[in-house]
Design a protein around this motif. Structure first.
Motif, PDB file in Angstrom:
ATOM      1  N   TYR A  48      64.177  10.054 -10.487  1.00 39.02           N
ATOM      2  CA  TYR A  48      64.304  10.030 -11.949  1.00 39.02           C
ATOM      3  C   TYR A  48      63.452   8.911 -12.541  1.00 39.02           C
ATOM      4  N   ALA A  49      63.481   7.739 -11.932  1.00 33.99           N
ATOM      5  CA  ALA A  49      62.670   6.619 -12.437  1.00 33.99           C
ATOM      6  C   ALA A  49      61.187   6.983 -12.439  1.00 33.99           C
ATOM      7  N   ASN A  50      60.716   7.584 -11.360  1.00 36.76           N
ATOM      8  CA  ASN A  50      59.309   7.998 -11.294  1.00 36.76           C
ATOM      9  C   ASN A  50      58.987   9.045 -12.356  1.00 36.76           C
ATOM     10  N   HIS A  51      59.920   9.966 -12.569  1.00 34.97           N
ATOM     11  CA  HIS A  51      59.733  10.991 -13.598  1.00 34.97           C
ATOM     12  C   HIS A  51      59.624  10.348 -14.981  1.00 34.97           C
ATOM     13  N   LEU A  52      60.479   9.363 -15.244  1.00 35.29           N
ATOM     14  CA  LEU A  52      60.442   8.691 -16.552  1.00 35.29           C
ATOM     15  C   LEU A  52      59.146   7.918 -16.758  1.00 35.29           C
ATOM     16  N   VAL A  53      58.670   7.253 -15.714  1.00 35.55           N
ATOM     17  CA  VAL A  53      57.394   6.536 -15.826  1.00 35.55           C
ATOM     18  C   VAL A  53      56.282   7.521 -16.143  1.00 35.55           C
ATOM     19  N   ASP A  54      56.273   8.645 -15.430  1.00 38.26           N
ATOM     20  CA  ASP A  54      55.252   9.673 -15.656  1.00 38.26           C
ATOM     21  C   ASP A  54      55.315  10.195 -17.100  1.00 38.26           C
ATOM     22  N   LEU A  55      56.527  10.501 -17.564  1.00 39.23           N
ATOM     23  CA  LEU A  55      56.672  10.998 -18.937  1.00 39.23           C
ATOM     24  C   LEU A  55      56.242   9.952 -19.955  1.00 39.23           C
ATOM     25  N   SER A  56      56.581   8.694 -19.706  1.00 42.70           N
ATOM     26  CA  SER A  56      56.240   7.640 -20.667  1.00 42.70           C
ATOM     27  C   SER A  56      54.732   7.509 -20.834  1.00 42.70           C
ATOM     28  N   GLU A  57      53.993   7.866 -19.798  1.00 37.00           N
ATOM     29  CA  GLU A  57      52.540   7.764 -19.848  1.00 37.00           C
ATOM     30  C   GLU A  57      51.871   9.028 -20.374  1.00 37.00           C
ATOM     31  N   LYS A  58      52.528  10.191 -20.210  1.00 36.05           N
ATOM     32  CA  LYS A  58      51.843  11.451 -20.476  1.00 36.05           C
ATOM     33  C   LYS A  58      52.511  12.378 -21.475  1.00 36.05           C
ATOM     34  N   ASP A  59      53.808  12.185 -21.736  1.00 37.43           N
ATOM     35  CA  ASP A  59      54.535  13.177 -22.521  1.00 37.43           C
ATOM     36  C   ASP A  59      55.579  12.495 -23.409  1.00 37.43           C
ATOM     37  N   PRO A  60      55.147  11.943 -24.546  1.00 36.70           N
ATOM     38  CA  PRO A  60      56.066  11.156 -25.380  1.00 36.70           C
ATOM     39  C   PRO A  60      57.280  11.933 -25.879  1.00 36.70           C
ATOM     40  N   GLN A  61      57.125  13.193 -26.205  1.00 28.98           N
ATOM     41  CA  GLN A  61      58.263  13.946 -26.719  1.00 28.98           C
ATOM     42  C   GLN A  61      59.338  14.106 -25.642  1.00 28.98           C
ATOM     43  N   ALA A  62      58.927  14.429 -24.428  1.00 26.35           N
ATOM     44  CA  ALA A  62      59.890  14.570 -23.339  1.00 26.35           C
ATOM     45  C   ALA A  62      60.527  13.218 -23.021  1.00 26.35           C
ATOM     46  N   PHE A  63      59.720  12.154 -23.014  1.00 28.93           N
ATOM     47  CA  PHE A  63      60.254  10.826 -22.725  1.00 28.93           C
ATOM     48  C   PHE A  63      61.316  10.423 -23.748  1.00 28.93           C
ATOM     49  N   ILE A  64      61.053  10.683 -25.019  1.00 29.84           N
ATOM     50  CA  ILE A  64      62.003  10.328 -26.080  1.00 29.84           C
ATOM     51  C   ILE A  64      63.335  11.047 -25.870  1.00 29.84           C
ATOM     52  N   CYS A  65      63.299  12.269 -25.399  1.00 30.78           N
ATOM     53  CA  CYS A  65      64.533  13.003 -25.121  1.00 30.78           C
ATOM     54  C   CYS A  65      65.373  12.252 -24.085  1.00 30.78           C
ATOM     55  N   HIS A  66      64.748  11.837 -22.998  1.00 30.80           N
ATOM     56  CA  HIS A  66      65.466  11.102 -21.952  1.00 30.80           C
ATOM     57  C   HIS A  66      65.946   9.757 -22.482  1.00 30.80           C
ATOM     58  N   PHE A  67      65.093   9.075 -23.211  1.00 29.22           N
ATOM     59  CA  PHE A  67      65.441   7.783 -23.807  1.00 29.22           C
ATOM     60  C   PHE A  67      66.717   7.912 -24.631  1.00 29.22           C
ATOM     61  N   TYR A  68      66.734   8.884 -25.501  1.00 29.50           N
ATOM     62  CA  TYR A  68      67.890   9.107 -26.362  1.00 29.50           C
ATOM     63  C   TYR A  68      69.147   9.406 -25.537  1.00 29.50           C
ATOM     64  N   ASN A  69      69.031  10.360 -24.629  1.00 32.07           N
ATOM     65  CA  ASN A  69      70.203  10.762 -23.849  1.00 32.07           C
ATOM     66  C   ASN A  69      70.755   9.616 -23.004  1.00 32.07           C
ATOM     67  N   ILE A  70      69.889   8.823 -22.410  1.00 28.90           N
ATOM     68  CA  ILE A  70      70.348   7.724 -21.557  1.00 28.90           C
ATOM     69  C   ILE A  70      71.019   6.638 -22.390  1.00 28.90           C
ATOM     70  N   TYR A  71      70.333   6.133 -23.403  1.00 32.10           N
ATOM     71  CA  TYR A  71      70.882   5.003 -24.148  1.00 32.10           C
ATOM     72  C   TYR A  71      72.113   5.367 -24.965  1.00 32.10           C
ATOM     73  N   PHE A  72      72.106   6.522 -25.552  1.00 26.37           N
ATOM     74  CA  PHE A  72      73.258   6.877 -26.367  1.00 26.37           C
ATOM     75  C   PHE A  72      74.462   7.249 -25.490  1.00 26.37           C
ATOM     76  N   ALA A  73      74.223   7.767 -24.290  1.00 20.68           N
ATOM     77  CA  ALA A  73      75.331   8.036 -23.363  1.00 20.68           C
ATOM     78  C   ALA A  73      75.953   6.732 -22.875  1.00 20.68           C
ATOM     79  N   HIS A  74      75.108   5.750 -22.535  1.00 21.05           N
ATOM     80  CA  HIS A  74      75.631   4.471 -22.062  1.00 21.05           C
ATOM     81  C   HIS A  74      76.473   3.786 -23.119  1.00 21.05           C
TER      82      HIS A  74
END
Length: 150
Positions: A48-74
């Motif tokens: 998952y960490a590797n996937h997030l790094v990849d998204l952060s570099e290449k796919d901002p919309q997908a990364f933002i989805c994960h960002f939102y879900n992780i932080y708001f869930a915590h």
């Protein structure tokens, strides 16, 4: 999905007050002091960490989805879970992971406002792409939770 939007998104979502890595490191150190072994990162987390790094570099919309879900869930269900764990097995010790510097609702609102500002510039296709990533976000998080429960 231009690099300019990605740079903006990364800058916008650093130092929001929601970051948990320093707090988690303190909690892990506390567990170590209590005599618990801290395992090396396992496959679901590393994947998952590797996937997030990849998204952060290449796919901002997908990364933002994960960002939102992780932080708001915590900050929502995660706090409830943390409180229950503290009550049941930690003699009510409040872990650092569940402490924030500042008012959590204000921090969340600030991030929510930033998310809305960034998404305003997205096309309908980019917004849909972000939403479509939700299933992957839940799958990765679920893999980690299943590991914890095993």
């Amino acid at each position: 999905m231009g690099g300019q939007k990605l740079i903006f998104a990364n800058a916008e979502f650093r130092n929001t007050g929601l970051e948990r890595s320093e707090s988690l490191a303190k909690d892990l150190e506390w567990f170590k002091e209590q005599g618990h072994a801290i395992p090396d990162p396992s496959s679901p987390g590393v994947t998952y960490a590797n996937h997030l790094v990849d998204l952060s570099e290449k796919d901002p919309q997908a990364f933002i989805c994960h960002f939102y879900n992780i932080y708001f869930a915590h900050s929502a269900g995660g706090r409830m879970i943390g409180k229950k764990v503290a009550e049941k097995i930690l003699d009510k010790k409040e872990l650092e992971f569940y402490k924030w510097n500042g008012d959590l609702s204000q921090l969340l609102q600030g991030v929510r406002d930033k998310l809305n500002r960034v998404a305003e510039s997205w096309s309908r296709e980019e917004k849909n792409h972000c939403l479509e990533e939700t299933e992957k976000s839940f799958k990765f998080s679920g893999d980690i939770l299943r590991l914890i429960l095993s």
